[in-house]
Design a protein around this motif. Structure first.
Motif, PDB file in Angstrom:
ATOM      1  N   PHE A  40       0.798  -1.217   0.000  1.00  0.00           N
ATOM      2  CA  PHE A  40       0.000   0.000   0.000  1.00  0.00           C
ATOM      3  C   PHE A  40       0.835   1.274   0.000  1.00  0.00           C
ATOM      4  O   PHE A  40       0.449   2.273   0.582  1.00  0.00           O
ATOM      5  N   THR A  41       1.974   1.267  -0.677  1.00  0.00           N
ATOM      6  CA  THR A  41       2.773   2.482  -0.806  1.00  0.00           C
ATOM      7  C   THR A  41       2.240   3.298  -1.978  1.00  0.00           C
ATOM      8  O   THR A  41       1.650   2.751  -2.918  1.00  0.00           O
ATOM      9  N   PRO A  42       2.449   4.615  -1.960  1.00  0.00           N
ATOM     10  CA  PRO A  42       1.988   5.443  -3.078  1.00  0.00           C
ATOM     11  C   PRO A  42       2.570   4.999  -4.420  1.00  0.00           C
ATOM     12  O   PRO A  42       1.877   5.011  -5.431  1.00  0.00           O
ATOM     13  N   ALA A  43       3.822   4.581  -4.415  1.00  0.00           N
ATOM     14  CA  ALA A  43       4.446   4.144  -5.671  1.00  0.00           C
ATOM     15  C   ALA A  43       3.720   2.932  -6.252  1.00  0.00           C
ATOM     16  O   ALA A  43       3.507   2.848  -7.465  1.00  0.00           O
ATOM     17  N   ASN A  44       3.323   1.996  -5.395  1.00  0.00           N
ATOM     18  CA  ASN A  44       2.603   0.823  -5.897  1.00  0.00           C
ATOM     19  C   ASN A  44       1.213   1.185  -6.394  1.00  0.00           C
ATOM     20  O   ASN A  44       0.722   0.589  -7.355  1.00  0.00           O
ATOM     21  N   PHE A  45       0.554   2.150  -5.740  1.00  0.00           N
ATOM     22  CA  PHE A  45      -0.756   2.592  -6.226  1.00  0.00           C
ATOM     23  C   PHE A  45      -0.624   3.216  -7.609  1.00  0.00           C
ATOM     24  O   PHE A  45      -1.408   2.935  -8.513  1.00  0.00           O
ATOM     25  N   ILE A  46       0.379   4.071  -7.791  1.00  0.00           N
ATOM     26  CA  ILE A  46       0.577   4.723  -9.085  1.00  0.00           C
ATOM     27  C   ILE A  46       0.932   3.679 -10.141  1.00  0.00           C
ATOM     28  O   ILE A  46       0.382   3.681 -11.241  1.00  0.00           O
ATOM     29  N   LYS A  47       1.836   2.773  -9.778  1.00  0.00           N
ATOM     30  CA  LYS A  47       2.239   1.722 -10.716  1.00  0.00           C
ATOM     31  C   LYS A  47       1.033   0.869 -11.119  1.00  0.00           C
ATOM     32  O   LYS A  47       0.828   0.592 -12.295  1.00  0.00           O
ATOM     33  N   GLY A  48       0.235   0.470 -10.136  1.00  0.00           N
ATOM     34  CA  GLY A  48      -0.950  -0.330 -10.436  1.00  0.00           C
ATOM     35  C   GLY A  48      -1.945   0.431 -11.293  1.00  0.00           C
ATOM     36  O   GLY A  48      -2.533  -0.125 -12.224  1.00  0.00           O
ATOM     37  N   GLY A  49      -2.123   1.707 -11.008  1.00  0.00           N
ATOM     38  CA  GLY A  49      -3.032   2.528 -11.799  1.00  0.00           C
ATOM     39  C   GLY A  49      -2.561   2.684 -13.231  1.00  0.00           C
ATOM     40  O   GLY A  49      -3.354   2.596 -14.171  1.00  0.00           O
ATOM     41  N   LEU A  50      -1.260   2.902 -13.405  1.00  0.00           N
ATOM     42  CA  LEU A  50      -0.724   3.040 -14.759  1.00  0.00           C
ATOM     43  C   LEU A  50      -0.812   1.728 -15.527  1.00  0.00           C
ATOM     44  O   LEU A  50      -1.108   1.727 -16.727  1.00  0.00           O
ATOM     45  N   LEU A  51      -0.563   0.620 -14.844  1.00  0.00           N
ATOM     46  CA  LEU A  51      -0.686  -0.677 -15.520  1.00  0.00           C
ATOM     47  C   LEU A  51      -2.123  -0.930 -15.951  1.00  0.00           C
ATOM     48  O   LEU A  51      -2.379  -1.421 -17.056  1.00  0.00           O
ATOM     49  N   THR A  52      -3.070  -0.589 -15.090  1.00  0.00           N
ATOM     50  CA  THR A  52      -4.478  -0.766 -15.422  1.00  0.00           C
ATOM     51  C   THR A  52      -4.875   0.135 -16.580  1.00  0.00           C
ATOM     52  O   THR A  52      -5.556  -0.290 -17.516  1.00  0.00           O
ATOM     53  N   LEU A  53      -4.422   1.391 -16.526  1.00  0.00           N
ATOM     54  CA  LEU A  53      -4.717   2.327 -17.607  1.00  0.00           C
ATOM     55  C   LEU A  53      -4.120   1.839 -18.919  1.00  0.00           C
ATOM     56  O   LEU A  53      -4.784   1.854 -19.960  1.00  0.00           O
ATOM     57  N   GLY A  54      -2.871   1.384 -18.864  1.00  0.00           N
ATOM     58  CA  GLY A  54      -2.222   0.867 -20.069  1.00  0.00           C
ATOM     59  C   GLY A  54      -2.946  -0.346 -20.628  1.00  0.00           C
ATOM     60  O   GLY A  54      -3.109  -0.482 -21.841  1.00  0.00           O
ATOM     61  N   SER A  55      -3.375  -1.213 -19.753  1.00  0.00           N
ATOM     62  CA  SER A  55      -4.107  -2.395 -20.191  1.00  0.00           C
ATOM     63  C   SER A  55      -5.428  -1.993 -20.836  1.00  0.00           C
ATOM     64  O   SER A  55      -5.809  -2.532 -21.884  1.00  0.00           O
ATOM     65  N   ASN A  56      -6.124  -1.045 -20.230  1.00  0.00           N
ATOM     66  CA  ASN A  56      -7.390  -0.586 -20.798  1.00  0.00           C
ATOM     67  C   ASN A  56      -7.175   0.106 -22.135  1.00  0.00           C
ATOM     68  O   ASN A  56      -7.970  -0.053 -23.061  1.00  0.00           O
ATOM     69  N   LEU A  57      -6.104   0.892 -22.238  1.00  0.00           N
ATOM     70  CA  LEU A  57      -5.824   1.578 -23.497  1.00  0.00           C
ATOM     71  C   LEU A  57      -5.504   0.585 -24.608  1.00  0.00           C
ATOM     72  O   LEU A  57      -5.918   0.778 -25.745  1.00  0.00           O
ATOM     73  N   SER A  58      -4.779  -0.447 -24.278  1.00  0.00           N
ATOM     74  CA  SER A  58      -4.383  -1.399 -25.321  1.00  0.00           C
ATOM     75  C   SER A  58      -5.549  -2.278 -25.773  1.00  0.00           C
ATOM     76  O   SER A  58      -5.497  -2.848 -26.851  1.00  0.00           O
ATOM     77  N   HIS A  59      -6.610  -2.361 -24.981  1.00  0.00           N
ATOM     78  CA  HIS A  59      -7.730  -3.231 -25.336  1.00  0.00           C
ATOM     79  C   HIS A  59      -8.986  -2.468 -25.766  1.00  0.00           C
ATOM     80  O   HIS A  59      -9.960  -3.079 -26.153  1.00  0.00           O
ATOM     81  N   LYS A  61     -10.714   0.161 -28.303  1.00  0.00           N
ATOM     82  CA  LYS A  61     -10.620   0.929 -29.534  1.00  0.00           C
ATOM     83  C   LYS A  61     -11.156   2.352 -29.345  1.00  0.00           C
ATOM     84  O   LYS A  61     -10.609   3.300 -29.893  1.00  0.00           O
ATOM     85  N   GLU A  62     -12.217   2.498 -28.540  1.00  0.00           N
ATOM     86  CA  GLU A  62     -12.804   3.817 -28.312  1.00  0.00           C
ATOM     87  C   GLU A  62     -11.823   4.744 -27.604  1.00  0.00           C
ATOM     88  O   GLU A  62     -11.704   5.922 -27.953  1.00  0.00           O
ATOM     89  N   ILE A  63     -11.125   4.221 -26.624  1.00  0.00           N
ATOM     90  CA  ILE A  63     -10.158   5.056 -25.894  1.00  0.00           C
ATOM     91  C   ILE A  63      -9.003   5.432 -26.812  1.00  0.00           C
ATOM     92  O   ILE A  63      -8.550   6.582 -26.812  1.00  0.00           O
ATOM     93  N   LYS A  64      -8.537   4.486 -27.621  1.00  0.00           N
ATOM     94  CA  LYS A  64      -7.459   4.797 -28.564  1.00  0.00           C
ATOM     95  C   LYS A  64      -7.893   5.897 -29.527  1.00  0.00           C
ATOM     96  O   LYS A  64      -7.135   6.827 -29.801  1.00  0.00           O
ATOM     97  N   THR A  65      -9.098   5.791 -30.023  1.00  0.00           N
ATOM     98  CA  THR A  65      -9.619   6.780 -30.952  1.00  0.00           C
ATOM     99  C   THR A  65      -9.717   8.143 -30.277  1.00  0.00           C
ATOM    100  O   THR A  65      -9.322   9.164 -30.853  1.00  0.00           O
ATOM    101  N   PHE A  66     -10.214   8.186 -29.057  1.00  0.00           N
ATOM    102  CA  PHE A  66     -10.333   9.439 -28.316  1.00  0.00           C
ATOM    103  C   PHE A  66      -8.962  10.076 -28.087  1.00  0.00           C
ATOM    104  O   PHE A  66      -8.769  11.267 -28.328  1.00  0.00           O
ATOM    105  N   VAL A  67      -8.005   9.281 -27.630  1.00  0.00           N
ATOM    106  CA  VAL A  67      -6.667   9.807 -27.355  1.00  0.00           C
ATOM    107  C   VAL A  67      -6.023  10.306 -28.640  1.00  0.00           C
ATOM    108  O   VAL A  67      -5.438  11.402 -28.681  1.00  0.00           O
ATOM    109  N   LEU A  68      -6.142   9.541 -29.706  1.00  0.00           N
ATOM    110  CA  LEU A  68      -5.551   9.932 -30.978  1.00  0.00           C
ATOM    111  C   LEU A  68      -6.195  11.210 -31.511  1.00  0.00           C
ATOM    112  O   LEU A  68      -5.490  12.130 -31.954  1.00  0.00           O
ATOM    113  N   SER A  69      -7.503  11.312 -31.440  1.00  0.00           N
ATOM    114  CA  SER A  69      -8.163  12.524 -31.939  1.00  0.00           C
ATOM    115  C   SER A  69      -7.818  13.731 -31.073  1.00  0.00           C
ATOM    116  O   SER A  69      -7.628  14.838 -31.590  1.00  0.00           O
ATOM    117  N   THR A  70      -7.707  13.548 -29.769  1.00  0.00           N
ATOM    118  CA  THR A  70      -7.331  14.653 -28.883  1.00  0.00           C
ATOM    119  C   THR A  70      -5.913  15.121 -29.195  1.00  0.00           C
ATOM    120  O   THR A  70      -5.644  16.331 -29.264  1.00  0.00           O
TER     121      THR A  70
END
Length: 83
Positions: A40-59, A61-70
């Motif tokens: 429960f360290t802040p670094a692990n929370f950030i790491k876990g959040g970034l891994l989750t975000l990365g996983s969601n981004l890679s799977h 298509k809507e998020i990829k499209t939104f990020v690319l258009s932005t």
């Protein structure tokens, strides 16, 4: 069922065994608490959040499209403001 002891040596031996078992249990508990506090360290929370975000981004298509258009809108606006 009660244990019947025939000598004080048996009682002392049983008490020593219980004392060692208690010490082992306490050390295991202490190690588990350390592991949990490291989890429960802040670094692990950030790491876990970034891994989750990365996983969601890679799977997604809507998020990829939104990020690319932005990003494209941002780059176009930067380019237009530059001139």
């Amino acid at each position: 069922m009660k244990t019947v002891y025939t000598s004080y040596e048996e009682i002392d031996k049983e008490l020593e065994i219980r004392k060692l078992e208690r010490e082992i249990s306490f050390r295991k508990l202490s190690k588990n608490a350390d592991d949990i506090s490291q989890f429960f360290t802040p670094a692990n929370f950030i790491k876990g959040g970034l891994l989750t975000l990365g996983s969601n981004l890679s799977h997604s298509k809507e998020i990829k499209t939104f990020v690319l258009s932005t990003l494209m809108n941002f780059m176009i606006n930067k380019f237009i403001k530059r001139k």
